[in-house]
Scaffold this active site. Structure first.
Site, PDB file in Angstrom:
ATOM      1  N   ASN A   9       0.868  -1.178   0.000  1.00  0.00           N
ATOM      2  CA  ASN A   9       0.000   0.000   0.000  1.00  0.00           C
ATOM      3  C   ASN A   9       0.905   1.229   0.000  1.00  0.00           C
ATOM      4  OD1 ASN A   9      -1.763   2.069   0.509  1.00  0.00           O
ATOM      5  ND2 ASN A   9      -2.466   1.295   2.499  1.00  0.00           N
ATOM      6  N   LYS A  11       0.145   4.259  -0.217  1.00  0.00           N
ATOM      7  CA  LYS A  11      -0.482   5.429   0.421  1.00  0.00           C
ATOM      8  C   LYS A  11      -0.233   6.693  -0.417  1.00  0.00           C
ATOM      9  CE  LYS A  11      -0.268   3.077   4.835  1.00  0.00           C
ATOM     10  NZ  LYS A  11      -0.088   3.115   6.287  1.00  0.00           N
ATOM     11  N   HIS A  95      -9.546   0.709   5.213  1.00  0.00           N
ATOM     12  CA  HIS A  95      -8.264   0.999   5.862  1.00  0.00           C
ATOM     13  C   HIS A  95      -8.480   1.928   7.060  1.00  0.00           C
ATOM     14  CE1 HIS A  95      -4.170   2.261   6.580  1.00  0.00           C
ATOM     15  NE2 HIS A  95      -3.789   1.211   5.888  1.00  0.00           N
ATOM     16  N   GLU A  97      -6.852   4.323   8.145  1.00  0.00           N
ATOM     17  CA  GLU A  97      -6.664   5.755   7.860  1.00  0.00           C
ATOM     18  C   GLU A  97      -7.940   6.356   7.285  1.00  0.00           C
ATOM     19  OE1 GLU A  97      -3.040   5.267   5.643  1.00  0.00           O
ATOM     20  OE2 GLU A  97      -2.054   4.682   7.513  1.00  0.00           O
ATOM     21  N   GLU A 167      -5.137  -5.255  10.444  1.00  0.00           N
ATOM     22  CA  GLU A 167      -4.119  -4.231  10.665  1.00  0.00           C
ATOM     23  C   GLU A 167      -4.402  -3.527  11.988  1.00  0.00           C
ATOM     24  OE1 GLU A 167      -2.195  -2.856   6.752  1.00  0.00           O
ATOM     25  OE2 GLU A 167      -4.003  -1.666   7.011  1.00  0.00           O
ATOM     26  N   GLY A 173       2.635   2.096  10.922  1.00  0.00           N
ATOM     27  CA  GLY A 173       3.568   3.213  10.819  1.00  0.00           C
ATOM     28  C   GLY A 173       4.289   3.541  12.119  1.00  0.00           C
ATOM     29  N   SER A 213       3.645  -2.297  10.245  1.00  0.00           N
ATOM     30  CA  SER A 213       5.099  -2.349  10.424  1.00  0.00           C
ATOM     31  C   SER A 213       5.725  -3.677   9.990  1.00  0.00           C
ATOM     32  CB  SER A 213       5.467  -2.022  11.872  1.00  0.00           C
ATOM     33  OG  SER A 213       5.043  -0.712  12.209  1.00  0.00           O
TER      34      SER A 213
HETATM   35  P1  13P Z   1       3.157   0.299   7.689  1.00  0.00           P
HETATM   36  O1  13P Z   1       3.667  -0.963   7.064  1.00  0.00           O
HETATM   37  O2  13P Z   1       3.859   1.525   7.240  1.00  0.00           O
HETATM   38  O3  13P Z   1       3.050   0.167   9.186  1.00  0.00           O
HETATM   39  O4  13P Z   1       1.637   0.481   7.157  1.00  0.00           O
HETATM   40  C1  13P Z   1       0.760  -0.592   7.231  1.00  0.00           C
HETATM   41  C2  13P Z   1      -0.460  -0.265   6.471  1.00  0.00           C
HETATM   42  O5  13P Z   1      -1.239   0.593   6.861  1.00  0.00           O
HETATM   43  C3  13P Z   1      -0.697  -0.961   5.208  1.00  0.00           C
HETATM   44  O6  13P Z   1      -1.983  -0.729   4.717  1.00  0.00           O
END
Ligand code: 13P
Length: 253
Positions: A9, A11, A95, A97, A167, A173, A213
């Site tokens: 992803n 982002k 997601h 976010e 997740e 992150g 992560s």
């Molecule tokens: P990270 O791997 O940066 O922690 O992000 C995970 C994520 O949100 C994937 O959709």
């Protein structure tokens, strides 16, 4: 029996040039990997160029979001059919976010799940608890609600195109990945939920990815867990070498 999936992803990262160059570096780095389904999800504006860069390779294209309506007066939105048209095989929905920063509800996410199922697109359906929910023993309730609402009216047949991504919000992150055991515990719970909602066959065939992560250094351990069928990778998917190492995790095949 479940083909592992490693999805990146991206982002809100990468210009057109950066995205195509990452895609072509990745293309050579994973060329020999036929055991894993490899997926990348660039920003909307890079989808068409990345589609060209991965054409004919073992890398599939995903979008990071969609709008549930097919067409109409929805300024700024993109429909499942248009994503299919540009070459996407999967779309990420739910997601954390989007749930947190854009106030997306379970019901809205479910309308996207249904639109994707109708369009015949693959769905990477994300769920996960916050740290506060985990620490106040609400993790299982939250996961149960997200799965039940998010997959409402998705038929057993349509589940063939759905991949669930667990997740935990506290691991995204932050560099704090869930331990192999924590991931396995949540994944086993999700699989049991799918058995309850559908049946053992659907639950046994549905891939459940871990996200939060994921790095070259922790993927091998995570993939030893029986209910971890792959990963949804954020930060580490922005680097071809790291993402390729994750996709080429050690017990491949
Ligand atoms: P990270 O791997 O940066 O922690 O992000 C995970 C994520 O949100 C994937 O959709």
């Amino acid at each position: 029996m479940r083909t592992p999936m490693i999805a990146g992803n991206w982002k809100l990262h990468k210009t057109l040039q950066e995205a195509t160059s990452l895609a072509s570096d990745l293309r050579s780095a994973v060329a020999d990997n036929r055991a894993v389904e490899i997926v990348v999800a660039p920003v909307y504006t890079a989808l068409s160029k990345v589609a060209e860069a991965v054409a004919g390779s073992n890398i599939k294209l995903a979008a990071q979001n969609c709008y549930p309506e097919a067409q109409g007066a929805f300024t700024g939105e993109v429909s499942p059919a248009l994503l299919k048209d540009v070459g996407c095989q999967y779309v990420i929905i739910g997601h954390s976010e989007r749930r947190q920063l854009f106030s997306e509800t379970d019901e809205f996410i479910n309308s996207k799940a249904r639109a994707l199922a109708e369009a015949g697109l693959g769905t990477i359906f994300c769920i996960g608890e916050t740290l506060e929910e985990r620490e106040t023993d609400r993790m299982f309730d939250v996961l149960r609600r997200q799965v039940r609402c998010g997959l409402k009216n998705i038929t057993a047949g349509q589940m063939g195109r759905v991949v669930v991504a667990y997740e935990p919000v506290w691991a995204i992150g932050t560099g704090k990945t869930a331990s192999d055991e924590q991931a396995q515990e949540a994944h086993a719970f999700i699989r049991a939920l799918l058995t309850e909602l559908y049946d053992e066959q659907v639950a046994g065939a549905t891939r459940i990815l871990y996200g939060g992560s994921v790095k070259p250094g922790n993927i091998d351990g995570l993939m030893t867990q029986p209910d971890v069928d792959g990963a949804l990778v954020g930060g580490a998917s922005l680097n071809a070498e790291d993402f390729a190492r994750i996709a080429n995790f050690q017990n491949v095949g």
